[in-house]
Design a protein around this motif. Structure first.
Motif, PDB file in Angstrom:
ATOM      1  N   PHE A  95      -8.515   4.491   5.693  1.00 15.76           N
ATOM      2  CA  PHE A  95      -9.468   3.140   5.650  1.00 15.76           C
ATOM      3  C   PHE A  95     -10.633   3.360   6.756  1.00 15.76           C
ATOM      4  O   PHE A  95     -11.940   3.025   6.020  1.00 15.76           O
ATOM      5  CB  PHE A  95      -8.610   2.129   6.593  1.00 15.76           C
ATOM      6  N   ARG A  96     -10.920   4.073   7.721  1.00 22.28           N
ATOM      7  CA  ARG A  96     -12.148   4.261   8.585  1.00 22.28           C
ATOM      8  C   ARG A  96     -12.948   5.104   7.614  1.00 22.28           C
ATOM      9  O   ARG A  96     -14.088   5.031   7.658  1.00 22.28           O
ATOM     10  CB  ARG A  96     -11.722   4.987   9.623  1.00 22.28           C
ATOM     11  N   ARG A  97     -12.426   6.092   6.666  1.00 21.80           N
ATOM     12  CA  ARG A  97     -13.438   6.675   6.030  1.00 21.80           C
ATOM     13  C   ARG A  97     -13.844   5.977   5.000  1.00 21.80           C
ATOM     14  O   ARG A  97     -15.165   6.267   4.404  1.00 21.80           O
ATOM     15  CB  ARG A  97     -12.616   8.084   5.279  1.00 21.80           C
ATOM     16  N   HIS A  98     -13.429   5.179   4.358  1.00 21.70           N
ATOM     17  CA  HIS A  98     -13.893   4.349   3.150  1.00 21.70           C
ATOM     18  C   HIS A  98     -14.337   2.985   3.460  1.00 21.70           C
ATOM     19  O   HIS A  98     -14.981   2.235   2.498  1.00 21.70           O
ATOM     20  CB  HIS A  98     -12.895   4.374   2.109  1.00 21.70           C
ATOM     21  N   ALA A  99     -14.239   2.549   4.646  1.00 23.93           N
ATOM     22  CA  ALA A  99     -14.624   1.181   4.951  1.00 23.93           C
ATOM     23  C   ALA A  99     -15.983   1.042   5.512  1.00 23.93           C
ATOM     24  O   ALA A  99     -16.356  -0.260   5.603  1.00 23.93           O
ATOM     25  CB  ALA A  99     -13.427   0.452   5.657  1.00 23.93           C
ATOM     26  N   ARG A 100     -16.423   2.194   5.933  1.00 20.70           N
ATOM     27  CA  ARG A 100     -17.858   1.865   6.436  1.00 20.70           C
ATOM     28  C   ARG A 100     -18.840   2.796   5.758  1.00 20.70           C
ATOM     29  O   ARG A 100     -18.422   4.053   5.533  1.00 20.70           O
ATOM     30  CB  ARG A 100     -17.843   1.862   7.923  1.00 20.70           C
ATOM     31  N   PRO A 101     -19.960   2.506   5.788  1.00 24.19           N
ATOM     32  CA  PRO A 101     -21.042   4.036   5.234  1.00 24.19           C
ATOM     33  C   PRO A 101     -21.008   5.127   6.352  1.00 24.19           C
ATOM     34  O   PRO A 101     -20.403   4.962   7.479  1.00 24.19           O
ATOM     35  CB  PRO A 101     -22.495   3.411   5.455  1.00 24.19           C
ATOM     36  N   THR A 102     -21.010   6.406   5.586  1.00 25.41           N
ATOM     37  CA  THR A 102     -20.494   7.505   6.118  1.00 25.41           C
ATOM     38  C   THR A 102     -21.521   7.589   7.415  1.00 25.41           C
ATOM     39  O   THR A 102     -20.945   8.025   8.731  1.00 25.41           O
ATOM     40  CB  THR A 102     -20.800   8.597   5.367  1.00 25.41           C
ATOM     41  N   ASP A 103     -22.996   7.476   7.462  1.00 29.53           N
ATOM     42  CA  ASP A 103     -23.735   7.407   8.631  1.00 29.53           C
ATOM     43  C   ASP A 103     -23.368   6.598   9.739  1.00 29.53           C
ATOM     44  O   ASP A 103     -23.416   7.145  10.945  1.00 29.53           O
ATOM     45  CB  ASP A 103     -24.977   7.428   8.136  1.00 29.53           C
ATOM     46  N   LEU A 104     -23.063   5.380   9.442  1.00 28.90           N
ATOM     47  CA  LEU A 104     -22.637   4.377  10.434  1.00 28.90           C
ATOM     48  C   LEU A 104     -21.342   4.824  11.127  1.00 28.90           C
ATOM     49  O   LEU A 104     -20.988   4.846  12.285  1.00 28.90           O
ATOM     50  CB  LEU A 104     -22.702   3.039  10.153  1.00 28.90           C
ATOM     51  N   ARG A 105     -20.543   5.133  10.255  1.00 32.64           N
ATOM     52  CA  ARG A 105     -19.080   5.594  10.756  1.00 32.64           C
ATOM     53  C   ARG A 105     -19.232   6.860  11.864  1.00 32.64           C
ATOM     54  O   ARG A 105     -18.332   6.856  12.832  1.00 32.64           O
ATOM     55  CB  ARG A 105     -18.180   6.071   9.610  1.00 32.64           C
ATOM     56  N   ASP A 160       0.822  -1.121  -0.036  1.00 35.91           N
ATOM     57  CA  ASP A 160       0.049  -0.072  -0.142  1.00 35.91           C
ATOM     58  C   ASP A 160       0.918   1.174  -0.055  1.00 35.91           C
ATOM     59  O   ASP A 160       1.290   1.824   0.920  1.00 35.91           O
ATOM     60  CB  ASP A 160      -0.929   0.038   1.395  1.00 35.91           C
ATOM     61  N   THR A 161       1.249   1.833  -1.358  1.00 42.14           N
ATOM     62  CA  THR A 161       2.307   2.808  -1.242  1.00 42.14           C
ATOM     63  C   THR A 161       1.247   4.241  -1.693  1.00 42.14           C
ATOM     64  O   THR A 161       2.152   5.416  -1.734  1.00 42.14           O
ATOM     65  CB  THR A 161       3.324   2.576  -2.412  1.00 42.14           C
ATOM     66  N   ASP A 162       0.169   4.120  -1.824  1.00 40.54           N
ATOM     67  CA  ASP A 162      -0.633   5.022  -2.502  1.00 40.54           C
ATOM     68  C   ASP A 162      -0.969   6.163  -1.582  1.00 40.54           C
ATOM     69  O   ASP A 162      -1.141   7.546  -1.546  1.00 40.54           O
ATOM     70  CB  ASP A 162      -2.194   4.811  -3.137  1.00 40.54           C
ATOM     71  N   THR A 163      -0.988   5.696  -0.286  1.00 41.11           N
ATOM     72  CA  THR A 163      -1.361   6.751   1.110  1.00 41.11           C
ATOM     73  C   THR A 163      -0.401   6.731   2.142  1.00 41.11           C
ATOM     74  O   THR A 163       0.209   5.469   2.341  1.00 41.11           O
ATOM     75  CB  THR A 163      -2.583   5.933   1.637  1.00 41.11           C
ATOM     76  N   PRO A 164       0.079   7.726   2.458  1.00 43.11           N
ATOM     77  CA  PRO A 164       1.231   8.013   3.377  1.00 43.11           C
ATOM     78  C   PRO A 164       0.888   7.079   4.553  1.00 43.11           C
ATOM     79  O   PRO A 164      -0.353   6.905   5.215  1.00 43.11           O
ATOM     80  CB  PRO A 164       1.365   9.358   3.892  1.00 43.11           C
ATOM     81  N   GLN A 165       1.941   6.361   5.161  1.00 39.93           N
ATOM     82  CA  GLN A 165       1.591   5.387   6.280  1.00 39.93           C
ATOM     83  C   GLN A 165       0.652   6.262   7.473  1.00 39.93           C
ATOM     84  O   GLN A 165      -0.062   5.430   8.222  1.00 39.93           O
ATOM     85  CB  GLN A 165       2.832   4.616   6.977  1.00 39.93           C
ATOM     86  N   ALA A 166       1.120   7.276   7.989  1.00 35.90           N
ATOM     87  CA  ALA A 166       0.623   7.992   8.950  1.00 35.90           C
ATOM     88  C   ALA A 166      -0.839   8.349   8.720  1.00 35.90           C
ATOM     89  O   ALA A 166      -1.956   8.448   9.774  1.00 35.90           O
ATOM     90  CB  ALA A 166       1.255   9.343   9.149  1.00 35.90           C
ATOM     91  N   GLU A 167      -1.608   8.362   7.472  1.00 35.98           N
ATOM     92  CA  GLU A 167      -2.821   8.601   7.087  1.00 35.98           C
ATOM     93  C   GLU A 167      -3.696   7.316   6.787  1.00 35.98           C
ATOM     94  O   GLU A 167      -4.842   7.338   6.559  1.00 35.98           O
ATOM     95  CB  GLU A 167      -2.948   9.492   5.731  1.00 35.98           C
ATOM     96  N   ARG A 168      -2.867   6.131   6.963  1.00 36.92           N
ATOM     97  CA  ARG A 168      -3.731   4.820   6.330  1.00 36.92           C
ATOM     98  C   ARG A 168      -4.917   4.366   7.203  1.00 36.92           C
ATOM     99  O   ARG A 168      -6.210   4.306   6.648  1.00 36.92           O
ATOM    100  CB  ARG A 168      -2.781   3.764   6.162  1.00 36.92           C
ATOM    101  N   ALA A 169      -4.619   4.603   8.750  1.00 37.61           N
ATOM    102  CA  ALA A 169      -5.831   4.214   9.326  1.00 37.61           C
ATOM    103  C   ALA A 169      -6.997   5.204   9.261  1.00 37.61           C
ATOM    104  O   ALA A 169      -8.026   4.728   9.135  1.00 37.61           O
ATOM    105  CB  ALA A 169      -5.360   4.390  10.953  1.00 37.61           C
ATOM    106  N   ASP A 170      -6.720   6.369   9.417  1.00 37.41           N
ATOM    107  CA  ASP A 170      -8.019   7.253   9.144  1.00 37.41           C
ATOM    108  C   ASP A 170      -8.651   7.184   7.577  1.00 37.41           C
ATOM    109  O   ASP A 170      -9.781   7.292   7.702  1.00 37.41           O
ATOM    110  CB  ASP A 170      -7.372   8.855   8.954  1.00 37.41           C
TER     111      ASP A 170
END
Length: 291
Positions: free
Chosen positions: A122-132, A110-120
């Protein structure tokens, strides 16, 4: 190290047998669902000799009353290594956390996203926005942390406290996990019971803060003569207690007639909810009503 197709075949066979179904009965069930997979093909899937497409996966999950994740990842979530792709492997626990959108895979590819930003990211795109957004509320996050620590407590009941490997089963952002590890290593809180107690206290504080914000200005009215009745659109419980917003005719009437009227806070409301829990839950099943 198990491969995805191998785990899926094993999961189908395991769950089919747990349901008391033959391959013929599973094929019939799939046919009833509108997705045909021949009996011979089911046997091949279970043996890892037939590929499964997305439509097959969904139909099998429905037929076996489970989830696609359970079929893909298997029935264990421990520290054993499993393969996700030919070049990406992780532990079963991490794979489940990833599938449940609780933890990102820190892959070297996974080289597209800086390591420090990967967790955030992932959270933004792994769940529906309203649930997140709901799940990221401080009260929800504290409850989730408590849930995880209860798991650690269960896993360490007969040990001397949580080890680093056991605490590593926790998910969450790196800062949160680092704080949990530091707390677990602290001699004063190494006891898993103490960890859960502290987390429970945090949940209590967060939920009370949430209730205080949600309640706003609310008054408790006690009128035993109205027990079980609805007066001016306000429902009184079996003890004759109701909650009323200011500015309503009913509240003015109760005050004028010298009924007990008390401005309430979150603690009062929480106590009332606990006392009246049988109004919201079926006493036999303790399940939330669906209607």
């Amino acid at each position: 190290m198990s491969q995805p197709s191998e785990r899926l075949g094993q999961s189908v066979a395991e769950l089919r047998k747990l349901r008391g179904m033959s391959t013929r009965q599973l094929a019939d069930r799939l046919d009833q669902l509108g997705h045909r997979i021949a009996q011979s093909s089911i046997s091949k899937i279970e043996a890892g000799k037939r590929s499964v497409d997305v439509d097959d996966l969904m139909a099998l999950a429905v037929a076996l009353r489970t989830t696609p994740n359970r079929l893909l990842l298997g029935g264990r979530a421990g520290t054993e290594a499993i393969s996700l792709t030919p070049k990406v492997a992780t532990t079963a626990h991490r794979a489940w956390a990833w599938a449940d959108a609780r933890w990102h895979l820190d892959s070297q590819y996974d080289t597209d996203t800086p390591q420090a930003e990967r967790a955030d990211d992932f959270r933004r795109h792994a769940r529906p926005t309203d649930l997140r957004l709901r799940e990221e509320h401080p009260a929800a996050r504290s409850a989730h942390a408590l849930w995880q620590l209860v798991g650690v407590l269960v896993a360490t009941m007969e040990s001397n406290g949580p080890t680093r490997s056991q605490m590593n089963l926790l998910d969450g952002d790196p800062a949160t996990r680092a704080a949990q590890l530091a707390e677990a290593r602290n001699a004063a809180t190494r006891d898993p019971v103490m960890l859960v107690a502290r987390a429970l206290s945090r949940v209590d504080d967060e939920v009370n803060a949430l209730l205080s914000e949600a309640v706003g200005e609310l008054y408790q009215v006690d009128a035993p003569e109205f027990a079980g009745q609805t007066v001016d659109g306000v429902r009184f419980d079996a003890r004759g207690t109701a909650f009323v917003r200011p500015g309503t005719a009913l509240l003015d009437t109760m005050i004028e007639s010298n009924h007990a009227v008390t401005r309430i806070n979150a603690e009062t409301l929480t106590h009332w909810l606990r006392v009246n829990m049988d109004r919201f839950f079926d006493k036999g099943s303790r399940e939330v009503p669906t209607d």
